[in-house]
Design a protein around this motif. Structure first.
Motif, mmCIF file in Angstrom:
data_model
loop_
_atom_site.group_PDB
_atom_site.id
_atom_site.type_symbol
_atom_site.label_atom_id
_atom_site.label_comp_id
_atom_site.label_asym_id
_atom_site.label_seq_id
_atom_site.Cartn_x
_atom_site.Cartn_y
_atom_site.Cartn_z
ATOM 1 N N MET A 172 0.860 -1.174 0.000
ATOM 2 C CA MET A 172 0.000 0.000 0.000
ATOM 3 C C MET A 172 0.901 1.230 0.000
ATOM 4 O O MET A 172 1.751 1.385 0.883
ATOM 5 N N TYR A 173 0.712 2.076 -1.013
ATOM 6 C CA TYR A 173 1.595 3.203 -1.285
ATOM 7 C C TYR A 173 0.915 4.497 -0.853
ATOM 8 O O TYR A 173 -0.103 4.895 -1.418
ATOM 9 N N ARG A 174 1.492 5.133 0.142
ATOM 10 C CA ARG A 174 0.864 6.341 0.705
ATOM 11 C C ARG A 174 0.984 7.517 -0.262
ATOM 12 O O ARG A 174 2.086 7.856 -0.708
ATOM 13 N N VAL A 175 -0.145 8.107 -0.579
ATOM 14 C CA VAL A 175 -0.187 9.251 -1.490
ATOM 15 C C VAL A 175 -0.740 10.445 -0.721
ATOM 16 O O VAL A 175 -1.912 10.488 -0.384
ATOM 17 N N GLY A 176 0.115 11.401 -0.441
ATOM 18 C CA GLY A 176 -0.319 12.594 0.272
ATOM 19 C C GLY A 176 -0.499 13.755 -0.679
ATOM 20 O O GLY A 176 -0.388 13.626 -1.903
ATOM 21 N N ALA A 177 -0.792 14.903 -0.116
ATOM 22 C CA ALA A 177 -0.946 16.118 -0.925
ATOM 23 C C ALA A 177 0.365 16.405 -1.646
ATOM 24 O O ALA A 177 1.440 16.306 -1.077
ATOM 25 N N GLY A 178 0.264 16.721 -2.906
ATOM 26 C CA GLY A 178 1.460 17.067 -3.669
ATOM 27 C C GLY A 178 2.136 15.903 -4.345
ATOM 28 O O GLY A 178 3.172 16.078 -4.997
ATOM 29 N N ALA A 179 1.578 14.698 -4.232
ATOM 30 C CA ALA A 179 2.231 13.522 -4.822
ATOM 31 C C ALA A 179 2.375 13.666 -6.325
ATOM 32 O O ALA A 179 3.415 13.322 -6.901
ATOM 33 N N TYR A 180 1.330 14.180 -6.992
ATOM 34 C CA TYR A 180 1.406 14.317 -8.444
ATOM 35 C C TYR A 180 2.120 15.602 -8.852
ATOM 36 O O TYR A 180 2.677 15.677 -9.942
ATOM 37 N N ALA A 181 2.144 16.574 -7.963
ATOM 38 C CA ALA A 181 2.927 17.777 -8.245
ATOM 39 C C ALA A 181 4.405 17.438 -8.354
ATOM 40 O O ALA A 181 5.147 17.993 -9.175
ATOM 41 N N ARG A 182 4.863 16.479 -7.537
ATOM 42 C CA ARG A 182 6.269 16.088 -7.558
ATOM 43 C C ARG A 182 6.654 15.344 -8.831
ATOM 44 O O ARG A 182 7.843 15.152 -9.099
ATOM 45 N N ARG A 183 5.675 14.908 -9.621
ATOM 46 C CA ARG A 183 5.984 14.224 -10.875
ATOM 47 C C ARG A 183 6.259 15.202 -12.012
ATOM 48 O O ARG A 183 6.508 14.770 -13.141
ATOM 49 N N GLY A 184 6.202 16.482 -11.716
ATOM 50 C CA GLY A 184 6.433 17.472 -12.759
ATOM 51 C C GLY A 184 7.335 18.589 -12.275
ATOM 52 O O GLY A 184 7.875 18.556 -11.174
ATOM 53 N N GLY A 185 7.502 19.571 -13.139
ATOM 54 C CA GLY A 185 8.320 20.722 -12.798
ATOM 55 C C GLY A 185 9.700 20.657 -13.426
ATOM 56 O O GLY A 185 10.123 19.647 -13.988
ATOM 57 N N ALA A 186 10.421 21.771 -13.319
ATOM 58 C CA ALA A 186 11.709 21.911 -13.991
ATOM 59 C C ALA A 186 12.747 20.920 -13.479
ATOM 60 O O ALA A 186 13.523 20.361 -14.266
ATOM 61 N N ASN A 187 12.784 20.673 -12.154
ATOM 62 C CA ASN A 187 13.788 19.761 -11.609
ATOM 63 C C ASN A 187 13.591 18.340 -12.122
ATOM 64 O O ASN A 187 14.557 17.666 -12.499
ATOM 65 N N LEU A 188 12.339 17.893 -12.126
ATOM 66 C CA LEU A 188 12.086 16.544 -12.601
ATOM 67 C C LEU A 188 12.298 16.446 -14.107
ATOM 68 O O LEU A 188 12.735 15.411 -14.617
ATOM 69 N N LEU A 189 11.994 17.515 -14.825
ATOM 70 C CA LEU A 189 12.263 17.518 -16.258
ATOM 71 C C LEU A 189 13.756 17.341 -16.521
ATOM 72 O O LEU A 189 14.154 16.591 -17.421
ATOM 73 N N ARG A 190 14.590 17.999 -15.720
ATOM 74 C CA ARG A 190 16.039 17.845 -15.887
ATOM 75 C C ARG A 190 16.454 16.398 -15.648
ATOM 76 O O ARG A 190 17.272 15.841 -16.394
ATOM 77 N N SER A 191 15.893 15.766 -14.599
ATOM 78 C CA SER A 191 16.200 14.363 -14.339
ATOM 79 C C SER A 191 15.708 13.471 -15.480
ATOM 80 O O SER A 191 16.374 12.510 -15.865
ATOM 81 N N GLU A 192 14.527 13.795 -16.002
ATOM 82 C CA GLU A 192 13.974 13.023 -17.114
ATOM 83 C C GLU A 192 14.893 13.086 -18.331
ATOM 84 O O GLU A 192 15.197 12.056 -18.962
ATOM 85 N N LEU A 193 15.344 14.273 -18.672
ATOM 86 C CA LEU A 193 16.215 14.432 -19.835
ATOM 87 C C LEU A 193 17.532 13.683 -19.623
ATOM 88 O O LEU A 193 18.050 13.043 -20.550
#
Length: 281
Positions: A211-232
C-alpha cells in the motif's frame, strides 16, 4: 501461495528514513514488514539519512530494540539523498536477497511469501502492483506493472517497469549493474534499465502487495523543472548505453518530457489512465 511452500532464503529488508518522515508512519511500515508478515525477514536495515528530529530519533531507537527481528541502524552523518542512502544500506545488508520498503508505506501480510518464492525460482528482481492510499481503511487506485520478463523488458524502454517500493532483488544483480546512482526521483528507473541491459530476470505480481501512501502534492512532484532535468538526463543515459533506440529516445523526450510540464490535474489523469486502475474505496 502459503509461506511454508517457499524455499527458505534468508533476506534483509532495507528501510531508509530521513528527517521528513513521520514517526507513526515509520512505526506502521516497520510493523508491516515484521510482525504482520507470514514470512518474516532475517533482519531489517534502517538507514538514517542524516540528522532527524527528537521524536523520529526516539522511534528509530525503539525499532533498534525490537525483539521480533534483528534490526541494524546505519546512521549517515549528512543527508545524502535516496540513491546514496540505499547504496550504503545495501552494503550493510547481511544477505544477498534484499527487500525494499519505504518509511511511509504498508506491506500486505503475504508480500514476502509471494515474492521470495519467485526469487527462489531464479528471478533477480520481483515486484508487484501497489495500491494508493491516504487512509489505510480506504485504499484507492492500483498501479499494475508489466508482469512477465518479456513484458518488463519491452515496457522498460518507455516507462519504469517496477514499482520501486515493492521490489525484492538479489544484491549481486544490483551490484553487477553498478548499484544505485544519483538521479533525483529517477534513480530506480535508471537502475532497472541497467539491470535489464545486464541480463537480470524480472517478474511482477499483479496483486497489490504494498500500500503506497499518497499525500498532498504527490502528483505535483511528478512534474516541474527539476524533474524535467532528471527526465532528460535519464533519457540521455539510456540512449548512451544502447538501452533505447534513436526513435525510442525521441519518443520518450516528446511524451515523457511533455508530461513533466503539463498542469498537475492533467498529469494525474494521464498517469491514472496509463498506469493505474481505479478500485472502489
Amino acid at each position: 501461495m502459503a509461506a511454508d511452500a517457499v524455499t527458505p532464503l534468508p533476506f534483509s529488508v532495507l528501510l531508509p528514513v530521513y528527517a521528513g518522515d513521520s514517526p507513526s508512519f515509520v512505526r506502521r511500515a516497520f510493523e508491516s514488514v515484521t510482525v504482520d508478515q507470514s514470512l518474516q525477514p532475517d533482519e531489517v536495515v534502517v538507514v538514517q539519512d542524516g540528522p532527524v528530529g527528537a521524536e523520529l530519533a526516539e522511534e528509530i531507537a525503539h525499532l533498534r530494540d525490537s525483539t521480533t527481528v534483528a534490526v541494524r541502524v546505519l546512521q549517515l552523518e549528512h543527508n545524502v539523498g535516496l540513491a546514496r542512502a540505499l547504496d550504503a544500506g545495501l552494503a550493510a545488508c547481511t544477505f544477498d536477497v534484499v527487500a525494499r520498503m519505504d518509511a511511509d508505506d504498508i506491506a500486505r501480510p503475504a508480500r514476502f511469501a509471494e515474492q521470495l518464492a519467485l526469487i527462489a525460482e531464479g528471478y533477480d528482481i520481483v515486484g508487484s502492483a501497489i495500491q494508493e492510499f491516504a487512509d489505510e481503511r480506504r485504499p484507492g487506485a492500483v498501479r499494475v506493472p508489466p508482469g512477465s520478463p518479456q513484458e518488463i523488458e519491452r515496457s522498460a524502454r518507455f516507462r519504469s517497469p517496477f514499482n520501486h517500493p515493492s521490489v525484492v532483488f538479489r544484491r549481486e544483480a544490483v551490484r553487477a549493474a553498478g548499484g544505485y546512482e544519483d538521479l533525483p526521483l529517477m534513480e530506480d528507473y535508471w537502475l532497472w534499465a541497467r539491470m535489464i541491459a545486464q541480463g537480470a530476470r524480472g517478474r511482477n505480481l499483479p496483486e497489490p502487495l504494498v500500500m503506497y501512501r499518497v499525500g498532498a502534492g504527490a502528483y505535483a512532484r511528478r512534474g516541474g523543472a527539476n524533474l524535467l532535468r532528471s527526465e532528460l538526463e535519464l533519457q540521455r543515459r539510456m540512449r548512451r548505453i544502447g538501452f533505447t533506440t534513436r526513435t525510442q529516445f525521441a519518443r520518450n523526450l516528446a511524451v515523457r518530457g511533455t508530461y513533466r510540464l503539463v498542469p498537475e490535474a492533467l498529469r494525474r489523469r494521464t498517469y491514472r489512465s496509463l498506469f493505474a486502475e481505479e478500485t472502489p474505496g
